[in-house]
Write an enzyme that holds these catalytic residues in place. Structure first.
Site, short mmCIF file in Angstrom:
data_model
loop_
_atom_site.label_atom_id
_atom_site.label_comp_id
_atom_site.label_asym_id
_atom_site.label_seq_id
_atom_site.Cartn_x
_atom_site.Cartn_y
_atom_site.Cartn_z
N ARG A 56 0.86 -1.19 0.00
CA ARG A 56 0.00 0.00 0.00
C ARG A 56 0.90 1.24 0.00
NH1 ARG A 56 -0.88 4.80 2.37
NH2 ARG A 56 -0.60 3.89 4.43
N GLU A 57 1.47 1.56 1.15
CA GLU A 57 2.41 2.69 1.20
C GLU A 57 3.55 2.49 0.19
OE1 GLU A 57 2.52 5.53 3.53
OE2 GLU A 57 4.06 6.18 2.11
N HIS A 116 -6.88 -0.19 2.60
CA HIS A 116 -6.75 1.17 3.12
C HIS A 116 -7.62 2.07 2.25
CE1 HIS A 116 -4.31 4.95 3.69
NE2 HIS A 116 -4.17 4.46 4.89
N ARG A 176 -10.19 0.08 11.36
CA ARG A 176 -9.33 1.07 11.96
C ARG A 176 -9.71 2.44 11.44
NH1 ARG A 176 -3.94 2.97 9.42
NH2 ARG A 176 -5.59 3.88 8.14
N THR A 210 2.40 12.08 8.63
CA THR A 210 2.36 12.04 7.16
C THR A 210 3.52 12.80 6.53
OG1 THR A 210 -0.03 11.97 7.38
CG2 THR A 210 0.84 12.45 5.20
N HIS A 237 2.02 5.35 12.33
CA HIS A 237 2.54 5.40 10.96
C HIS A 237 3.49 6.58 10.87
CE1 HIS A 237 1.99 4.85 6.51
NE2 HIS A 237 2.14 6.16 6.47
N HIS A 239 6.51 8.64 8.76
CA HIS A 239 7.38 8.89 7.59
C HIS A 239 8.76 9.29 8.08
CE1 HIS A 239 4.97 8.39 3.91
NE2 HIS A 239 4.02 8.30 4.82
N HIS A 334 39.06 -2.77 15.32
CA HIS A 334 38.31 -3.60 16.26
C HIS A 334 38.31 -5.07 15.88
CE1 HIS A 334 35.52 -0.04 17.43
NE2 HIS A 334 36.65 0.00 18.04
#
Ligand SMILES: [Co+2]
Ligand SMILES: [Co+2]
Lengths: 446, 446
Positions: A56-57, A116, A176, A210, A237, A239, A334
């Site tokens: 989706r995103e 969504h 939701r 957002t 959520h 960003h 190291h």
């Protein structure tokens, strides 16, 4: 007695690999300095859930154009990894989105499938018809917090929300309700709308940064405040425009949020959201047992490679866990201490992710064994003879122009793709170590 | 009325570019929701300083091998950018490190030059002889917190520290005293040693998250506690293993820390530390005026390119500010709203960084004008004819194998390097916009 370049190996007490990051406190009980803060009674650091939003995103990422086959492959890989929810683009976006949503719902995955949508009855009807396990409804700031600020049209908003929520609930699936741009919103308006939808009986409410500019303490305060207003779960959520998406997610869990939105490599609008791999790194440092009990971390690299290929980006050199330098220690400073006792400078254990610790793979190639190590690190399988062949290819191109790590990886991957029709051999075990000149003396690290 | 894909452009009030991220509060005064928390009386969010460590921490990055010329070029670029301090590898590391340190001290830069040494009189003598403006002393956890835990040998440690500190101070230059792995250290031991060195009169004490696992609220608590114990300045150093280095730096400033260690692209041990560019993104969201008054942000991309070339990595696709997608909006969803009113979905202003907003440059190339836009975005200068030539090259290679953004950038850079002997032309102004099919309807964003 202040030298830092060789002392740790000699002085540090040996620790079992399973104790990485865990120290024995004065009382004799084990305490993890990076674990849940004992003062946080509402913390969900040890019982969070993931809403995976690559489909989706992530579909809103600049170069993301997933076809049906790719979406299904990603959904299956996410499910296999162990994410709790998979969020899909709205079926109202296009006919293809709708049929892809239906196809993924029919896969019978363990993960719950969400879609969504806008706060529209049309969208809600379409969503429930696809067979999803839940619907994520979002209302943008510009709608209810700018246009309808100071309660002017709160009645209208509440009315739309009630209709959509009741409709979705009547189909026996999860719902939701989220605001958009929550951190630039009027707090009273925000709490009002959340309380309203909580009373109607949503499964969770969502906070969304957002524009990607929230900071951790701001997140903590908003989530704690919201927690005192609603009784449902809280989803967050974030960003990543200002580089805080992972830290904000962690801090939201500390404040009592229950679910975090993530995507593979963090892909999404602009430079994206909280990345799945980055959050895994953060959470394993806090509660290794919980993370290992839920998620197949050794599949993280393959999952990231799958999505990186689909959207045609390279894994960033500094990506948490899987970036080429995440478990790479420069020879000298190291390296010896790390080999003697990894937890001296590294409390994440690469073996948890199916990876090996790596001492200095870089531009000054020392031969095919360095390439062999890189091949293993990429979870690819090539014989020694094949590694010698690909090394020759790399050196040939290296004569023409200077190469960086991505070039080397591209050549290895291409070569690997060419030979995958032939039977593969098991990768060799153990850490990949290049011979390097002795440590430069007196370099200091903190 | 809940649609999010086209409403913002129509509804949002026009804002001046200088008001990005700033809203007018109810009282009429301007308030920034991402600014300093008014409850933080000790906050240094609006008066922090930078200790730039690309030439110390960054030299420990896997593929960093800086020669003298490169070190000087980087030091000059950092100074020009406006960093407050430049930290160099210990002169005790090698004869080359010593002579490079001297050479950089002689450049007469505005930034103060520091070097980072062990708590040894030998190292201290060498350091002051190079002409540095200050010395950063570090004592490792393994030395004073493991071997000498619970005050056993605190006298010995204090004695060494006193000797080194007094010696450095007697030369009239700055001195910092830092612990290593501060968050896995015994708090009482830690505060004891800091109070001791504060009383002797160091300029600042340092906290270091050497293993990169601290979280923001943990940082806030430790810095606040330390602030109540010492009167000198506090410097913080955060590794990024669990993705919190930028957020931890910001939260440390909120708690009263004064200085943050950064490096270009965050390069350092493993996946590095707080990145200069990432912290600039974080801080400009909090206090734009302060950041713009001190740092030449429009030189950030060139600085990152310089260091990326030197260590042979690509800029990560999702790098804050300069990643290819940081200011890229996918055509359709937000693109029109962004063009109409950028602050709707973007509170960082690309113009502050000398960059342009970009609508969908990606894999589906639509022609030379898309490439021209990318050339401008990279701060390179090519004529239209040259852009057509490089586009032809890109398309030719694209026929042979699939290309990603890094490939396109590499070809552009190579082409640009070839033509730099010919006179350059001024870049065209204005946002780079590709023609794209109309927005897919009903996609939702948060
Ligand atoms: Co460091
Ligand atoms: Co989003």
């Amino acid at each position: 007695m202040c030298a830092t370049d060789n002392a740790p190996a000699a002085n540090a007490a040996p620790e079992k690999p399973s104790n990485v990051g865990v120290e024995v406190g004065h009382t004799g009980e084990q305490t993890n300095p990076y674990g849940a803060n004992p003062a946080d009674f509402l913390s969900n650091v040890s019982k969070f859930q993931l809403i995976e939003s690559t489909l989706r995103e992530g579909e809103q990422f600049a170069s993301a154009f997933f076809d049906t086959e790719t979406k299904i492959e990603i959904a299956k890989a996410l499910d296999d990894f162990g994410v709790d929810y998979i969020e899909l683009t709205s079926p109202a976006a296009s006919e293809q989105s709708r049929s892809d949503c239906e196809a993924i719902c029919k896969l019978g995955l363990k993960a719950k499938i969400l879609t969504h949508i806008r706060c529209h009855m049309d969208d809600a009807r379409l969503a429930v018809s696809t067979g999803v396990d839940g619907v994520d409804v979002v209302i943008g700031t510009s709608q209810f917090l700018r246009q309808y600020s100071h309660g002017k049209d709160m009645n209208y908003i509440a009315q739309s929300a009630v209709e959509v929520i009741e409709f979705v609930k009547s189909h026996g699936i999860e719902i939701r309700f989220s605001s958009e741009d929550s951190f630039r919103s009027d707090l009273v308006d925000l709490l009002n709308i959340y309380r309203t939808v909580d009373k109607i009986g949503v499964n969770r409410v969502g906070i969304a940064d957002t524009v990607g500019c929230a900071n951790p303490r701001q997140v903590y305060e908003l989530v704690r405040t919201l927690k005192s207003v609603v009784s449902c779960d809280i989803e967050c959520h974030f960003h990543n425009d200002t580089g805080c998406a992972i830290a904000n997610a962690y801090t939201a869990l500390e404040a009592g949020a229950n679910l975090i939105d993530v995507s593979v490599l963090g892909i999404g609008e602009r430079n994206g959201i909280t990345s799945l791999g980055g959050l895994m790194a953060r959470m394993i440092a806090a509660d290794r047992d919980y993370v290992l009990s839920k998620y197949k971390l050794h599949k993280l690299r393959d999952l990231e490679n799958l999505v990186a290929d689909a959207v045609q980006v390279n894994i960033p050199f500094n990506n948490p866990i899987t970036g080429f330098c995440a478990f790479t220690h420069k020879a000298g400073i190291h390296a010896k201490a790390i080999l003697a006792n990894p937890s001296t400078y590294e409390i994440l254990n690469p073996a948890d992710f199916g990876l090996t610790r790596y001492i200095h793979f870089a531009n000054r190639l020392t031969g095919w064994n360095a390439i062999k190590s890189r091949v293993d690190q990429l979870n690819l399988h090539l014989t020694d003879a094949q590694c010698k062949d690909v090394t020759a290819k790399i050196k040939k191109l290296g004569d023409v122009r200077s190469l960086n790590i991505d070039d080397v990886d591209s050549i290895i991957r291409e070569f690997h793709a060419d030979v995958t029709s032939t039977p593969t051999v098991a990768a060799t075990e153990g850490p990949a170590v290049e011979d390097e000149p002795a440590a430069k003396k007196a370099k200091t690290e903190e």
